[in-house]
Design a protein around this motif. Structure first.
Motif, PDB file in Angstrom:
ATOM      1  N   ILE A  89       3.886  82.062  69.968  1.00  0.00           N
ATOM      2  CA  ILE A  89       5.137  82.381  70.661  1.00  0.00           C
ATOM      3  C   ILE A  89       5.682  83.670  70.069  1.00  0.00           C
ATOM      4  O   ILE A  89       5.661  83.861  68.849  1.00  0.00           O
ATOM      5  N   VAL A  90       6.174  84.550  70.930  1.00  0.00           N
ATOM      6  CA  VAL A  90       6.735  85.817  70.472  1.00  0.00           C
ATOM      7  C   VAL A  90       8.180  85.907  70.937  1.00  0.00           C
ATOM      8  O   VAL A  90       8.484  85.710  72.115  1.00  0.00           O
ATOM      9  N   VAL A  91       9.065  86.206  69.997  1.00  0.00           N
ATOM     10  CA  VAL A  91      10.495  86.319  70.286  1.00  0.00           C
ATOM     11  C   VAL A  91      10.943  87.755  70.059  1.00  0.00           C
ATOM     12  O   VAL A  91      10.620  88.347  69.026  1.00  0.00           O
ATOM     13  N   LYS A  92      11.671  88.317  71.003  1.00  0.00           N
ATOM     14  CA  LYS A  92      12.220  89.663  70.820  1.00  0.00           C
ATOM     15  C   LYS A  92      13.639  89.566  70.282  1.00  0.00           C
ATOM     16  O   LYS A  92      14.486  88.852  70.822  1.00  0.00           O
ATOM     17  N   ILE A  93      13.894  90.304  69.212  1.00  0.00           N
ATOM     18  CA  ILE A  93      15.235  90.387  68.634  1.00  0.00           C
ATOM     19  C   ILE A  93      15.531  91.855  68.357  1.00  0.00           C
ATOM     20  O   ILE A  93      14.700  92.562  67.776  1.00  0.00           O
ATOM     21  N   ASP A  94      16.682  92.327  68.771  1.00  0.00           N
ATOM     22  CA  ASP A  94      17.047  93.713  68.499  1.00  0.00           C
ATOM     23  C   ASP A  94      17.464  93.882  67.043  1.00  0.00           C
ATOM     24  O   ASP A  94      17.898  92.929  66.386  1.00  0.00           O
ATOM     25  N   GLY A  95      17.356  95.107  66.547  1.00  0.00           N
ATOM     26  CA  GLY A  95      17.656  95.374  65.151  1.00  0.00           C
ATOM     27  C   GLY A  95      19.105  95.680  64.861  1.00  0.00           C
ATOM     28  O   GLY A  95      19.466  95.946  63.703  1.00  0.00           O
TER      29      GLY A  95
END
Length: 239
Positions: A89-95
């Motif tokens: 599973i891949v989760v995108k989170i902004d920095g």
């Protein structure tokens, strides 16, 4: 649910986030197996801060771009690395700290249970959160929402430009990553390509955290660039 039983990776596209990137990395839960930060040729100290953090946390992998490719370009690099590392599973989170990691379980649970292939956050179901959204961003996102639904075919998705999402690696491998838009059309481009492979997409209410970051969604881009790309998507052309 025991999330440690799954290989979960986060991909963090990073550009000018030196003020927030350390706290973003520190806040990621222990069940995250891989933390992939893509320094998109950031001119500040983002890369140095991530390098220092990686010495304390072996889960962190830094990818450095020598030229700025945009959020989509950064995510494509991160996607490929996550697949290489065997992520399920891949989760995108902004920095920039806008996305609260406490909501990651809500994103990944439907994927684990087989109820969805791709889960997005929806900021518009929380009225108080909506009022906190910067006015320009609110108008731009609401104005594009209907057009994006029509172009991508996902009528049930109410916040299509939301970048807080999770995807199953099995679905990610089916996407033509070379066709995903590199810039601000990235989220919509993802939806359009997911529709073409018949992916099950779900959105769930997740309030955003607005701090001192500057919105990259400009009026010019909202009024002129996005509608053109949406029309191309709607017509089924390659972009």
């Amino acid at each position: 649910m025991n999330f440690t039983a799954y290989a979960i990776a986060t991909v963090i596209p990073a550009y000018r986030v030196e003020q927030n990137i350390e706290s973003v990395l520190q806040d990621l839960p222990a069940y995250i197996k891989h933390i992939i930060v893509v320094d998109d040729a950031s001119p500040d100290s983002t890369s140095d801060l991530v390098t220092a953090a990686a010495k304390k946390d072996s889960r962190i992998t830094l990818i450095h771009h020598t030229e700025n490719l945009g959020v989509g370009g950064a995510m494509i690099s991160g996607f490929r690395k996550a697949l290489e590392l065997g992520a399920q599973i891949v989760v995108k989170i902004d920095g920039d700290g806008q996305m609260d990691p406490a909501h990651i379980p809500a994103l990944i649970t439907p994927l684990i249970l087989g109820k969805a292939d791709y889960v997005k956050g929806n900021r518009f179901r929380d009225f108080q959160s909506l009022l906190q959204m910067p006015f320009v961003r609110r108008i731009g996102n609401l104005g594009l929402s209907f057009l994006t639904k029509a172009a991508t075919g996902y009528w049930s998705i109410f916040d299509p430009t939301n970048g807080f999402f999770a995807i199953r690696a099995e679905i990610l491998t089916q996407l033509p990553l070379e066709k995903i838009d590199h810039r601000y059309y990235f989220e919509t481009s993802m939806l359009a390509n997911l529709y073409l492979i018949g992916a099950l997409v779900m959105d769930i209410p997740i309030p955003a955290r607005y701090r001192n970051e500057t919105s990259s969604l400009s009026i010019r881009r909202s009024l002129f660039e996005f509608p053109v790309k949406l029309l191309i998507t709607f017509c089924g052309a390659s972009y």
